[in-house]
Design a protein around this motif. Sequence first.
Motif, PDB file in Angstrom:
ATOM      1  N   THR A 296       0.825  -1.208   0.000  1.00 48.25           N
ATOM      2  CA  THR A 296       0.000   0.000   0.000  1.00 48.25           C
ATOM      3  C   THR A 296       0.857   1.255   0.000  1.00 48.25           C
ATOM      4  O   THR A 296       0.485   2.269  -0.582  1.00 48.25           O
ATOM      5  CB  THR A 296      -0.948   0.040   1.222  1.00 48.25           C
TER       6      THR A 296
ATOM      7  N   ASN B 123       1.832   1.635  -3.486  1.00 42.21           N
ATOM      8  CA  ASN B 123       0.703   1.761  -4.402  1.00 42.21           C
ATOM      9  C   ASN B 123      -0.463   2.462  -3.710  1.00 42.21           C
ATOM     10  O   ASN B 123      -1.598   2.011  -3.754  1.00 42.21           O
ATOM     11  CB  ASN B 123       0.270   0.385  -4.911  1.00 42.21           C
TER      12      ASN B 123
ATOM     13  N   ALA C 177      -4.551   1.635  -3.861  1.00 39.23           N
ATOM     14  CA  ALA C 177      -5.368   1.364  -2.680  1.00 39.23           C
ATOM     15  C   ALA C 177      -6.528   2.354  -2.620  1.00 39.23           C
ATOM     16  O   ALA C 177      -7.672   1.986  -2.345  1.00 39.23           O
ATOM     17  CB  ALA C 177      -4.516   1.458  -1.415  1.00 39.23           C
TER      18      ALA C 177
END
Lengths: 469, 301
Positions: free
Chosen positions: B10, B13, B17
């Motif tokens: 997360t 990214n 998310a």
Amino acid sequence: MKTLITARGITKHFGATKALDGVDLDINAGEVHVLLGENGAGKSTLVKVLAGIHSHDAGTIEGKASLAVIHQELALVPELSVAENLFLNRLPRKYGFVDRAEMRRRAPKLLERVGLNVDPNAKVKDLGIAQQQMIEIARALDKNSGVLILDEPTAVLTDTETDRLLQIMAQLRKNGVGLVFITHHLDEIQRIADRITVLRDGRSVGVLGPRATTQHMIELMVGRPINEQYPRARQRPGQPLLQISNLTKRGVFEDISIEVHAGEVVGIAGLVGAGRTEVARAAFGVDDYDRGSVQVDGKTLPRGNVQAAIKAGLGLVPEDRKGQGLVLTATVGQNLELATLENRDRKRLHDIAGKLRIKGRVEQPVKELSGGNQQKVVIGKWLLADPKVLILDEPTRGVDVGAKVEIYELINRMTAQGRAVLLVSSDLPEVIGMSDRVVVMAHGKVAGELPKGATQDQVMALAVQEISA
Amino acid sequence: MSTINIRKFTSENGALAGLVLLAAVITVMQPAFLSVQNLLNVGVQTAVIAIMAFGMTFVVVAGGIDLSVGSVAAFAGMVGALTAGPVGLVFGVICGLLNGVLIAYGKLPPFIATLATLSIARGLAVVIAGGQPHETDAAVTFLGSNLAPMVPLPLLLMLAFFGVTGLILTRTNLGRRMYAIGGNEEAAKLSGIDVRKQKLWIYALSGLFAAAAGLVLAGRLGSAGPQAAVGYELDAIAAVVIGGASLSGGVGRATGTLVGALVLAVLRNGLNLLQVPPFWQQVVIGVVIALAALLDSLRRR
């Protein structure tokens, strides 16, 4: 005599390095107190501690007389007028607005005190560097500073401007101002100093009187014996690989001729501002020059063309590792291949990374590495490009002792392979210990060349000499 | 997947998310969001901004900015409608080269140079259009149509441009040089990279991508309008930034930009489905952009 500031046992750490180690310093009214030492001896750190820019870890400072520092980088606003700069941050006001009449009335009086004859309405950017410095001094005096610290003010001045500054300093001394003066020019010290504190490696190693000899000052300054920290393995020099001939850039450096042969390490020593880095950058094609030529292995390089220089077999490890050497947002591997994108070779990349013993994976962000390992990455980038000549500008600055020796071994390995190395360094023991010959620069010119085995005194004597124009 | 892996995933990214979370929230409030037809709609709506944003990614990674992409898209779309699609692409590249010359050789700040091109390209679009919208020919219209039922070509084009962008950024010298120039221009120069020449290509690529986006837009609408794509440059920049690129250069990925463009499109689509008035939509989008940038800045500290 009245003592304005008494500092005792000042100690300051930056991380693990001790920048100042129990330094004592008295600043008296009506006295010029010179701080003398090599680059990195702790002069500027001491000044910053006194000025309250850095906090100190141990020691006491008593009698905080109002204190003004004239730094090497001038703190003026170029687009504002002389008068506005003089009263910056405390402009005279009337009804809440700037009182220009009052400013115009007071500015000439201040300028007169430093013997400066300029129009208070002129923009500061239109003045020469010496005049700008005088404006800073005038501003400091208006704050009724009891103590004035001048950090290498003469580094940027011509001889006549320096004379003028020394006169003003003498005048201020007569008026009871306590002056601290930092300079590398020993003749200036002999002309104005009342007391000289010599710093070396963050310690005060002696306090001298006004009659101290140049010899004595240099001895105290460099004082440290050369030992086997510098494992230079000499090679029999081959054909000339780098020939810098009569290289001239007006106002920066003049008639520089340096030859480096295969298997040889030639050092360039000199004070900060002597023009060493500028010569290195010009030779590598980063900056343009006016006259002269640069040849690599007999081939003349076009001016101001880094690509051509690299193609001819030249490499440069710049002095500012983070600002010029590395792409901090990228990984170790990406930095290593930066100069060889055209013919990438993953195998050789891993090979070199291993040989350099870079602590850290190839995929790791380069900013996570220590200074020494980062420097090895910059050097590795050039080893991948397989250069004939590598210019190293301050290659061990901010590098710990262990990594330093590794970098010296790398230099040995390169010359053993028949490459040539031009080593620019402010670290005297290093440039003497690792070079087969040392070229000393002063004021943008070659002041002399010393063979292997030269002493630090000999280098310093050349570096601080005044070259008559 | 262990906790640590999830955290790492997360943090690398964040935008993805956010996208998943956003889609989930919208689905709960309005299940019609998940219908195939609607998802295809979202894809088509994403395409124009995403293609533009891919070009912008090159520029931002290299430490620059390109404000002209919306105008260039309109200009290229108009040229494409009046002549033929490929001619529009050529003019897009010419606009990009103009940016590149002003920035690399004229030493103008990218903000100023591309602001000038923004005005020039928009003006030229209006001039050659005579102030009128123009119908596109069959070839350009085809770009905006369905290849087969449920297979919109804009979506496929977007994926193709996504692939090309990823390839350029990660697998070509040009791409590696973009990261070097954006990360530390001085170090790039001292490593023998011809920074000026590279910048020329980078802005030319951005112009090309903007022109392609403009043609897809014209094709979808069946006509090119002189006032098409106004303000799209801001959406493109937002997509790149939401995708995790740094406006100070050296950082950015194709996947990030794709996700960033999807976030914007999903948000717009969701707000429409939830019948949020258009003016409030703008407010919400602004808040999301600020949040995305803020999260990114917190993560980097």
